[in-house]
Structures are given as structure tokens and as C-alpha cells.
Motif scaffolding. Structure first.
Motif, PDB file in Angstrom:
ATOM      1  N   PRO A  37       0.803  -1.229   0.000  1.00 51.61           N
ATOM      2  CA  PRO A  37       0.000   0.000   0.000  1.00 51.61           C
ATOM      3  C   PRO A  37       0.830   1.271   0.000  1.00 51.61           C
ATOM      4  N   GLU A  38       2.065   1.227   0.507  1.00 54.88           N
ATOM      5  CA  GLU A  38       2.880   2.434   0.568  1.00 54.88           C
ATOM      6  C   GLU A  38       3.260   2.959  -0.809  1.00 54.88           C
ATOM      7  N   HIS A  39       3.145   2.105  -1.841  1.00 54.10           N
ATOM      8  CA  HIS A  39       3.540   2.506  -3.192  1.00 54.10           C
ATOM      9  C   HIS A  39       2.353   2.755  -4.123  1.00 54.10           C
ATOM     10  N   LEU A  40       1.138   2.761  -3.603  1.00 54.90           N
ATOM     11  CA  LEU A  40      -0.041   2.886  -4.455  1.00 54.90           C
ATOM     12  C   LEU A  40      -0.171   4.259  -5.111  1.00 54.90           C
ATOM     13  N   GLY A  41       0.616   5.225  -4.692  1.00 48.74           N
ATOM     14  CA  GLY A  41       0.601   6.532  -5.332  1.00 48.74           C
ATOM     15  C   GLY A  41       1.281   6.548  -6.687  1.00 48.74           C
ATOM     16  N   PHE A  42       1.820   5.406  -7.137  1.00 51.16           N
ATOM     17  CA  PHE A  42       2.534   5.326  -8.413  1.00 51.16           C
ATOM     18  C   PHE A  42       1.859   4.278  -9.302  1.00 51.16           C
ATOM     19  N   PRO A  43       1.655   4.587 -10.589  1.00 51.31           N
ATOM     20  CA  PRO A  43       0.979   3.660 -11.492  1.00 51.31           C
ATOM     21  C   PRO A  43       1.704   2.317 -11.587  1.00 51.31           C
ATOM     22  N   GLY A  44       0.908   1.264 -11.704  1.00 49.21           N
ATOM     23  CA  GLY A  44       1.450  -0.078 -11.867  1.00 49.21           C
ATOM     24  C   GLY A  44       1.525  -0.875 -10.588  1.00 49.21           C
ATOM     25  N   THR A  45       1.551  -0.197  -9.455  1.00 49.86           N
ATOM     26  CA  THR A  45       1.611  -0.907  -8.182  1.00 49.86           C
ATOM     27  C   THR A  45       0.304  -1.651  -7.938  1.00 49.86           C
ATOM     28  N   LEU A  46       0.414  -2.914  -7.553  1.00 49.36           N
ATOM     29  CA  LEU A  46      -0.734  -3.736  -7.169  1.00 49.36           C
ATOM     30  C   LEU A  46      -0.540  -4.154  -5.719  1.00 49.36           C
ATOM     31  N   SER A  47      -1.606  -4.148  -4.945  1.00 49.02           N
ATOM     32  CA  SER A  47      -1.480  -4.497  -3.539  1.00 49.02           C
ATOM     33  C   SER A  47      -2.674  -5.310  -3.083  1.00 49.02           C
ATOM     34  N   LEU A  48      -2.411  -6.435  -2.437  1.00 52.41           N
ATOM     35  CA  LEU A  48      -3.465  -7.247  -1.849  1.00 52.41           C
ATOM     36  C   LEU A  48      -3.773  -6.742  -0.446  1.00 52.41           C
ATOM     37  N   PRO A  49      -5.013  -6.851   0.010  1.00 52.12           N
ATOM     38  CA  PRO A  49      -5.326  -6.478   1.388  1.00 52.12           C
ATOM     39  C   PRO A  49      -4.562  -7.367   2.376  1.00 52.12           C
ATOM     40  N   ALA A  50      -4.271  -6.817   3.536  1.00 55.19           N
ATOM     41  CA  ALA A  50      -3.508  -7.560   4.537  1.00 55.19           C
ATOM     42  C   ALA A  50      -4.200  -8.859   4.919  1.00 55.19           C
ATOM     43  N   ASP A  51      -5.525  -8.816   5.104  1.00 52.30           N
ATOM     44  CA  ASP A  51      -6.215 -10.027   5.535  1.00 52.30           C
ATOM     45  C   ASP A  51      -6.193 -11.101   4.461  1.00 52.30           C
ATOM     46  N   LEU A  52      -6.146 -10.689   3.195  1.00 48.87           N
ATOM     47  CA  LEU A  52      -6.073 -11.669   2.109  1.00 48.87           C
ATOM     48  C   LEU A  52      -4.711 -12.354   2.085  1.00 48.87           C
ATOM     49  N   VAL A  53      -3.640 -11.589   2.314  1.00 49.23           N
ATOM     50  CA  VAL A  53      -2.305 -12.190   2.361  1.00 49.23           C
ATOM     51  C   VAL A  53      -2.210 -13.182   3.524  1.00 49.23           C
ATOM     52  N   ILE A  54      -2.750 -12.808   4.668  1.00 45.72           N
ATOM     53  CA  ILE A  54      -2.729 -13.711   5.818  1.00 45.72           C
ATOM     54  C   ILE A  54      -3.526 -14.977   5.524  1.00 45.72           C
ATOM     55  N   GLU A  55      -4.692 -14.819   4.902  1.00 47.23           N
ATOM     56  CA  GLU A  55      -5.496 -15.996   4.562  1.00 47.23           C
ATOM     57  C   GLU A  55      -4.791 -16.868   3.532  1.00 47.23           C
ATOM     58  N   LEU A  56      -4.086 -16.251   2.599  1.00 47.55           N
ATOM     59  CA  LEU A  56      -3.320 -17.000   1.605  1.00 47.55           C
ATOM     60  C   LEU A  56      -2.260 -17.866   2.287  1.00 47.55           C
ATOM     61  N   VAL A  57      -1.527 -17.275   3.228  1.00 50.60           N
ATOM     62  CA  VAL A  57      -0.502 -18.035   3.945  1.00 50.60           C
ATOM     63  C   VAL A  57      -1.141 -19.157   4.753  1.00 50.60           C
ATOM     64  N   ARG A  58      -2.247 -18.858   5.410  1.00 55.43           N
ATOM     65  CA  ARG A  58      -2.934 -19.892   6.196  1.00 55.43           C
ATOM     66  C   ARG A  58      -3.393 -21.043   5.309  1.00 55.43           C
ATOM     67  N   SER A  59      -4.023 -20.719   4.180  1.00 52.71           N
ATOM     68  CA  SER A  59      -4.591 -21.753   3.324  1.00 52.71           C
ATOM     69  C   SER A  59      -3.514 -22.632   2.698  1.00 52.71           C
ATOM     70  N   VAL A  60      -2.483 -22.000   2.147  1.00 58.31           N
ATOM     71  CA  VAL A  60      -1.409 -22.773   1.536  1.00 58.31           C
ATOM     72  C   VAL A  60      -0.650 -23.559   2.612  1.00 58.31           C
ATOM     73  N   GLY A  61      -0.401 -22.911   3.748  1.00 57.67           N
ATOM     74  CA  GLY A  61       0.310 -23.591   4.817  1.00 57.67           C
ATOM     75  C   GLY A  61      -0.420 -24.817   5.321  1.00 57.67           C
ATOM     76  N   LYS A  62      -1.750 -24.742   5.397  1.00 57.98           N
ATOM     77  CA  LYS A  62      -2.526 -25.907   5.822  1.00 57.98           C
ATOM     78  C   LYS A  62      -2.344 -27.066   4.849  1.00 57.98           C
ATOM     79  N   GLY A  63      -2.259 -26.753   3.561  1.00 55.20           N
ATOM     80  CA  GLY A  63      -2.019 -27.798   2.573  1.00 55.20           C
ATOM     81  C   GLY A  63      -0.634 -28.410   2.694  1.00 55.20           C
ATOM     82  N   ILE A  64       0.357 -27.566   2.968  1.00 53.18           N
ATOM     83  CA  ILE A  64       1.729 -28.065   3.156  1.00 53.18           C
ATOM     84  C   ILE A  64       1.790 -28.977   4.385  1.00 53.18           C
ATOM     85  N   ALA A  65       1.108 -28.568   5.460  1.00 56.92           N
ATOM     86  CA  ALA A  65       1.074 -29.395   6.668  1.00 56.92           C
ATOM     87  C   ALA A  65       0.338 -30.702   6.418  1.00 56.92           C
ATOM     88  N   ALA A  66      -0.781 -30.644   5.688  1.00 60.26           N
ATOM     89  CA  ALA A  66      -1.560 -31.855   5.411  1.00 60.26           C
ATOM     90  C   ALA A  66      -0.761 -32.855   4.583  1.00 60.26           C
TER      91      ALA A  66
END
Length: 268
Positions: free
Chosen positions: A80-109
Motif C-alpha cells: 500500500p505504501e507505493h499505491l501513489g505510483f501507477p502499476g503498483t498492485l497491492s493485496l489487502p492484509a487479511d487476504l495475504v494472511i489468509e493465503l498463507v494460512r490456506s497454503v500452509g494448511k495444505g503443506i502441513a496436510a
């Protein structure tokens, strides 16, 4: 199964994954980057390229029989700190955390013992550390190690002089030099040192990063998106940085896979 020099988890069959995960010290490395501005000199995917190239070089140098594999690069991150410049893409914080949780659960399984979050974007260090702790609670049998590419690598400080070592936070001397070594065709013309507007210094006792940081936005510090001075960047410096990064992470990952650290709970 014969050792693979690619070590790409996605290239394995499910039976091979089962067998590799069951081995002592089984580890998965997940490179993290970002799609964000790096000034007029460097491409949006700079951080991801660094994470992937260093991870690839490290895994190629490790003993091919070690049970360590890597996931594809997570190229879009939290910027988010770079969103003032064109081309920057940013995922919401909760989505990144959920991504880590979801993938991590698969790695553990699958039965793996460790997941290394191999991150090259400084703006998401804290977020990935928080995500790692949440995943650790959900999967007590999986050790989770959130790492930052530039943090703790041996011998980097002696290659970067002050004040750049402290204030070259983004697209400065180190990143530009490393890109000149890895992908020189993607680097724009280097500016003269006197053509860079210096960032306003924080008050005494405070910093942009470090012990007493603030939540800064890039456009508040730099009209170009560069925070630092890349004017003296060179491919020779980039080569030295790359070799030290690879050497340091090779030693760390080799020691990790051969060890029983860190302790986990929830395993028989």
C-alpha cells in the motif's frame, strides 16, 4: 526417486510429494515478491525476481538429496505504501494472511515439517511474520519461518557505504546493482547523484525503518519513487551482493534441513 536439481514441488506427483514430505527435515520454500513501483529505473517485479533468483541459486547449490522443495513465486503482495505510483498492485492484509494460512494448511496436510516464507519485499515483513504466527497456531506440527532476503545475510553491510546503508530503502544502490547483475536490460539510465531529491530526514530518535519507524507513504518521501541513491550502482557490486546473499542462505537452509529445529508440537 532420483534427486531433482529443479526442486519444484509442482513438478512432483502426489506419491512423490508423500514420500518427500515423510523424510526427516522435509522443507518447503515459498518465495514472496511484489508488483510495485521501483522508480523510473527498475521494473515492477524487482522484489519477486530477487526472491526467485536467489532461492533458485541456493537450492541448486544444496545437496541434491536433501528433502527441500519450492513453491512458485507469490508475485503480488502487500504494497500500500507505493499505491501513489501507477502499476503498483497491492493485496489487502487479511487476504495475504489468509493465503498463507490456506497454503500452509495444505503443506502441513501433505506431511512437510517446515515452511519457509522467503520474502524480498521489505513492506510486508511484519505482515508475513503475523501470518506465520497465525499459521503456527492452526498447524502446530508445521514450523513456519518468515525470512527477509536482505536481513542477516553475511557481509552485505561492508559493501554498502553510509548513508546509503541506512537510507537506501527502495530502488537505491543495492537493489539497482543487483538488478544490473541479474537483468541489466531492465534497468533504466542511472541518474546523477545531484539529480536526486533527498528524502526529508525524520526527527532525532525516529527513523523510516528500524527501532522507531513510522508508517510512511512513498510519495511523501520521493517524487520519483526512489528512496536512496542508485547513481553509483554497478553490475560488479550486484555480483558481490548476489554471491553473499546466495552463500548466506545456502548455509542457513542447509543447517535448517539437517537439524530438528525449530521444535514443533502435534507430531507423533
Amino acid at each position: 526417486m532420483p534427486p531433482s536439481t529443479e526442486r519444484r514441488l509442482a513438478s512432483l506427483s502426489w506419491t512423490a510429494v508423500r514420500d518427500q514430505a515423510a523424510r526427516r527435515g522435509s522443507t518447503v520454500v515459498w518465495p514472496f515478491g511484489a508488483i510495485e513501483q521501483h522508480g523510473p529505473l527498475l521494473p515492477l517485479g524487482t522484489d519477486g525476481l530477487f526472491a526467485e533468483r536467489v532461492a533458485e541459486a541456493v537450492l541448486e547449490r544444496l545437496d541434491p538429496d536433501l528433502p527441500i522443495w519450492r513453491l512458485p513465486l507469490q508475485s503480488i503482495g502487500f504494497s500500500p505504501e507505493h499505491l501513489g505510483f501507477p502499476g503498483t498492485l497491492s493485496l489487502p492484509a487479511d487476504l495475504v494472511i489468509e493465503l498463507v494460512r490456506s497454503v500452509g494448511k495444505g503443506i502441513a496436510a501433505a506431511g512437510f515439517q517446515r515452511l519457509v516464507l522467503f520474502n524480498a519485499h521489505g513492506g510486508q515483513i511484519g505482515l508475513l511474520e503475523a501470518a506465520a504466527r497465525e499459521l503456527r497456531v492452526l498447524e502446530p506440527g508445521l514450523a513456519v519461518l518468515p525470512c527477509f532476503l536482505w536481513r542477516g545475510a553475511d557481509g552485505l553491510a561492508e559493501l554498502i557505504p553510509e548513508p546509503e546503508r541506512s537510507t537506501g530503502l527502495h530502488a537505491g544502490l543495492a537493489e539497482t546493482s543487483l538488478m544490473l547483475f541479474l537483468e541489466p536490460a531492465t534497468v533504466g539510465a542511472l541518474p546523477a547523484a545531484d539529480g536526486l531529491a533527498p528524502s526529508p530526514p525524520p526527527p532525532t530518535g525516529w527513523s523510516l525503518e528500524g527501532a522507531c519507524p513510522c508508517a510512511w507513504l512513498t510519495e511523501e518521501l520521493s517524487s520519483s519513487g526512489v528512496i536512496g541513491d542508485p547513481s553509483e550502482a554497478s553490475d560488479d557490486l550486484g555480483r558481490k551482493l548476489f554471491l553473499r546473499l546466495v552463500g548466506s542462505w545456502e548455509r542457513r537452509l542447509d543447517a535448517l534441513v539437517r537439524s530438528d529445529w525449530p521444535p514443533t508440537s502435534g507430531r507423533p
